[in-house]
Motif scaffolding. Sequence first.
Motif, PDB file in Angstrom:
ATOM      1  N   GLY A  90      -5.713  -7.512  35.288  1.00 33.64           N
ATOM      2  CA  GLY A  90      -6.190  -6.910  34.050  1.00 33.64           C
ATOM      3  C   GLY A  90      -5.903  -7.709  32.793  1.00 33.64           C
ATOM      4  O   GLY A  90      -5.790  -7.122  31.706  1.00 33.64           O
ATOM      5  N   MET A  91      -5.799  -9.025  32.880  1.00 31.95           N
ATOM      6  CA  MET A  91      -5.519  -9.847  31.714  1.00 31.95           C
ATOM      7  C   MET A  91      -6.658  -9.767  30.703  1.00 31.95           C
ATOM      8  O   MET A  91      -7.832  -9.724  31.061  1.00 31.95           O
ATOM      9  N   ILE A  92      -6.296  -9.750  29.411  1.00 30.57           N
ATOM     10  CA  ILE A  92      -7.282  -9.857  28.342  1.00 30.57           C
ATOM     11  C   ILE A  92      -7.026 -11.158  27.592  1.00 30.57           C
ATOM     12  O   ILE A  92      -5.896 -11.657  27.531  1.00 30.57           O
ATOM     13  N   GLY A 112     -12.229  -8.304  34.227  1.00 32.46           N
ATOM     14  CA  GLY A 112     -12.748  -9.477  34.916  1.00 32.46           C
ATOM     15  C   GLY A 112     -14.030 -10.042  34.343  1.00 32.46           C
ATOM     16  O   GLY A 112     -14.542 -11.034  34.860  1.00 32.46           O
ATOM     17  N   LYS A 113     -14.558  -9.455  33.263  1.00 32.35           N
ATOM     18  CA  LYS A 113     -15.806  -9.963  32.687  1.00 32.35           C
ATOM     19  C   LYS A 113     -15.494 -10.954  31.570  1.00 32.35           C
ATOM     20  O   LYS A 113     -14.878 -10.603  30.565  1.00 32.35           O
ATOM     21  N   SER A 181      -1.296  -9.692  29.423  1.00 27.65           N
ATOM     22  CA  SER A 181      -1.485  -9.039  30.714  1.00 27.65           C
ATOM     23  C   SER A 181      -0.456  -7.924  30.818  1.00 27.65           C
ATOM     24  O   SER A 181       0.753  -8.177  30.732  1.00 27.65           O
ATOM     25  N   VAL A 182      -0.937  -6.688  30.964  1.00 29.23           N
ATOM     26  CA  VAL A 182      -0.038  -5.543  31.004  1.00 29.23           C
ATOM     27  C   VAL A 182      -0.431  -4.632  32.160  1.00 29.23           C
ATOM     28  O   VAL A 182      -1.549  -4.695  32.690  1.00 29.23           O
ATOM     29  N   SER A 188       4.351  -5.627  29.864  1.00 27.09           N
ATOM     30  CA  SER A 188       3.849  -6.965  30.139  1.00 27.09           C
ATOM     31  C   SER A 188       4.116  -7.389  31.577  1.00 27.09           C
ATOM     32  O   SER A 188       5.190  -7.117  32.139  1.00 27.09           O
ATOM     33  N   LEU A 189       3.118  -8.042  32.159  1.00 20.72           N
ATOM     34  CA  LEU A 189       3.265  -8.668  33.465  1.00 20.72           C
ATOM     35  C   LEU A 189       3.533 -10.157  33.260  1.00 20.72           C
ATOM     36  O   LEU A 189       3.038 -10.751  32.299  1.00 20.72           O
TER      37      LEU A 189
END
Length: 379
Positions: A90-92, A112-113, A181-182, A188-189
Motif C-alpha cells: 500500500g505504498m503511496i 498499485g496504480k 508506506s503504512v 509506518s512499514l
Amino acid sequence: MSTFFPNADAPRSHLFLSHYSFNSPRQLHSHAILTHPFNHTIKVFVPTPHSPAIQEALTDGILRDTHYYHAHVPLSLFLSSAFMQHIRNGMIALSVHGGIDTHDVVCLDGKGKLTLSLNKDSYEQLGLSGTPSKFHPNRQRYVVEVDLRSPSMVPGKPAFERIKWCFENTLATVFPMVLASVDTEGRSLPMQFPESIKAEQLSFNVQCTSLDGIMVPESTALRTIGKNDLRWRKNVTQLYEWIGMAAMQSDRIVAGDRIDPFLCVYSNPPQTTAQPVGSSGCLIEVSGLIPSQCVQRIFESLRSLLNESTEPIWANLTVWGFQDAPISWLGKEHGHLVSGENMYSFFLWSSSIQPKDKEDPDTGVYVLLESVSSHDLHS
C-alpha cells in the motif's frame, strides 16, 4: 480570467455539503477519508482552552509510529522486487516541485496504480498508451495509468518488460518524491532504498496554537437540517468561513475587534449569548505527506476525545490535499488551473449534547464539506 479569455466562462469550483450519521452502514466519513490518498495538512479546531492532553490524544500516536521519506527516484525503481513488495503493502508516492498543469507529475495511489500526468512531448517520447487529459482539450497533456498489481506485472512477461524498458530509456527522469508506506492503522512499514538513492526520513510537523478571546459561534443548530434547507446551508457555510478565519488566526474573530467596515465587511456568526463574549480555542496543525490511514486515525481520536468530554462541545477537522497531485478522490483526474483545491472538512459534536428525544434523528451526526476545484473530475 475574463481579461485574458473574454469569451470563456469563469471557472466553477464546487462545495458539496453532506449531513450524515455515524450509525449509517454506508460510513460516508470513512469513504471520504480513505479514498483521498494525498494530504499535506490537517487542522483541528476545538473550542476549549489549549491543553497538552488534547494535543497528545490527537497526535502522539502518529508522531511515534509514522514517518515518510523524501528522495529523488527514477520510475524504474518501482519495478524492482523490493519496491514491488512495498507497492503490495500500500505504498503511496507523489512527485513534488512541479506544477500539474506545466510539468510531468507522477503518483502512486496506495492501490498499485501508477499515474503519469505528462506534457505532450514527454508522452510522445514515452511509448506507452494513454488518454488525453480531460482538462486540456487541445491535446497538450496526457494521462498514462499503469496497474503495478496486475498479474501481467511479473519480470519476464512482455507488459512488464515493455514498461521497464520505457522507464529506463524513454522516461528516465529522476523525480523528487515524497513516499510513505503504512498499515491499516497508520503505522509506518519499513522501507529500504538502494544505496544509490539518498532518502531522507521525515516526521510530521505539529504545531499547537491557543486562540484566546475569540468569539466562538453557536453550532448546535447545524446538527438538524429541518425543513429550511437553504437556511441550514447558509449556517454551515458561515461556520465554515469562520473556521477559515480561525485557521488564519485572524483578528476579525477576536472579541472587541473594531475593524473599519470599509476595510473588512466580515461579521461573525451568532453566539449562544446575546452579547459578544470572548472564549478560548485550541488549533492543532499537522503537516507532511499524510496517508489517509493517518487521517482516519486522527479523526477517530477526535471522536473519542469529544465523546469523553463532560461538556457539550464541538470540533472541526479540515484536511488539505496536494494542489498539484494528478488525482484526488477515487483516483479521479485532478488539475490546478487557478486554485487546485481538493480538501474536505468535518464538523463533529460530543455525545454529551443530548438529543431532543430518544428518536431524534440528529443523534451521532456530522457535517461533511468537500471543496473541489473546477479542474477535478470528482466534481
